[in-house]
Scaffold this active site. Structure first.
Site, short mmCIF file in Angstrom:
data_model
loop_
_atom_site.label_atom_id
_atom_site.label_comp_id
_atom_site.label_asym_id
_atom_site.label_seq_id
_atom_site.Cartn_x
_atom_site.Cartn_y
_atom_site.Cartn_z
N PRO A 2 0.82 -1.21 0.00
CA PRO A 2 0.00 0.00 0.00
C PRO A 2 0.85 1.26 0.00
CG PRO A 2 -0.11 -1.10 2.13
CD PRO A 2 0.69 -1.97 1.25
N GLU A 3 0.65 2.09 -0.98
CA GLU A 3 1.25 3.43 -0.99
C GLU A 3 0.08 4.42 -0.95
OE1 GLU A 3 4.52 4.07 -3.69
OE2 GLU A 3 5.08 1.97 -3.63
N HIS A 96 -4.53 -13.97 9.42
CA HIS A 96 -3.63 -13.02 10.08
C HIS A 96 -4.39 -11.86 10.72
CE1 HIS A 96 -0.32 -15.23 8.35
NE2 HIS A 96 -0.84 -15.10 7.14
N ARG A 117 2.62 -9.58 7.75
CA ARG A 117 4.00 -9.33 8.18
C ARG A 117 4.13 -8.40 9.39
NH1 ARG A 117 6.51 -8.96 2.19
NH2 ARG A 117 4.30 -9.08 1.67
#
Length: 284
Positions: A2-3, A96, A117
């Site tokens: 994601p930017e 997650h 992550r």
DNA sequence: GCCATAACCTGGGGGC
DNA sequence: TGCCCCCAGGTTATGG
């Protein structure tokens, strides 16, 4: 990953599906997801309970949900793999799933922070008088912010003794640009990633900023169409825009301008993709 | 004070 | 089949 465009899409989704709702319960399922909340998960949960969520805001890759009745805000960063999902309460937990937020209304949906992550996370912070969470006061405005100061950015480049891609990733100079959009904008501007920033003339800076805005707006236009359901689109895979990338991930494929095979070079523990013909290595 | 680099983290994928 | 290693990368801490 994601930017800025992806984060903006998420912000819009939160605006639609979460703003205005009152928190009843928060489950922190992984302590690392709230590591920026130094008082810990139980404190994070307790402080949110009973508060109404205000209008979602964003600066660069950070987004936050102000508490409507308190000078504080839930700050979110998606990191590399974070997702904010609005899911039916009875939907199975994601593998997650890190944080769950329930609301007191009867819409039947909850907010979930899912992150493989765990580079991302949520935290609660006081806000400055202009509504900015205090811990991100050092983050520069992003190029889609109407108050972004092009001239100050140019002067910042001129002052720095570094190279252009490092500068683009420096969030205190310009925010919201990550590895993908840096490579895309530099390809569009025909600039090598190691060009010293001190060599930038004002027209060159202006042109580069234009390309940054163009590529981000293009991504936003496509990403913005992909959440029209309860799902707050956050899969950082830059989804639909991925097939429009001209530089990133195109090692060995022909440059879309001149046909020369694109190259990948290791750079700061990651990669830079560029056209060796269009984006010449600066001399010296 | 400025700049460069390492560390954080996990799962997918390639090589053997 | 399974093991090992590389790779992805935004941010912060650390060191020069």
């Amino acid at each position: 990953m994601p930017e800025l465009p992806e984060v903006e899409v998420v912000r819009r989704g939160l605006e639609s599906w979460v703003s205005g709702r009152v928190v009843t319960e928060v489950d922190v399922l992984h302590p690392r997801a709230v590591r920026r909340h130094v008082a810990g998960g139980p404190d994070f949960a307790a402080r949110l309970k009973g508060h109404r969520i205000g209008e979602a805001r964003r600066r660069g890759k950070y987004l936050w949900l102000p508490l409507a009745d308190s000078p504080s805000a839930i700050l979110a960063h998606l990191g590399m793999s974070g997702q904010l999902l609005v899911q039916p309460e009875d939907a199975a937990d994601e593998k997650h799933l890190r944080i769950r937020v329930r609301f007191e209304d009867d819409l039947g949906t909850e907010l979930r922070f899912v992150d493989q992550r765990t580079f991302g996370g949520l935290s609660l912070h006081g806000t400055t008088p202009d509504g900015l969470p205090d811990v991100i006061a050092h983050i520069a405005r992003d190029p889609l912010d109407p108050a972004f100061d092009d001239e100050a950015f140019h002067q910042g480049l001129r002052r720095s003794r570094t190279t252009i891609k490092r500068a683009l990733l420096n969030q205190s100079l310009i925010s919201g640009v990550g590895n993908i959009y840096a490579d895309e904008a530099l390809w569009r501007a025909k600039l090598h990633y190691e060009r010293p920033t001190a060599t930038f003339t004002r027209p060159r800076t202006t042109e580069l900023l234009g390309h940054i805005r163009d590529v981000m707006n293009a991504a936003l236009a496509v990403g913005g169409t992909s959440f029209d359901s309860l799902y707050v689109n956050v899969n950082g895979e830059s989804g639909y825009f991925e097939r429009s990338l001209d530089a990133y991930g195109r090692e060995g494929e022909p440059c879309r301008r001149c046909g020369t095979p694109m190259r990948r070079r290791p750079w700061m523990n990651r990669s830079s993709y560029f056209c060796p013909r269009c984006q010449r290595v600066p001399r010296g």
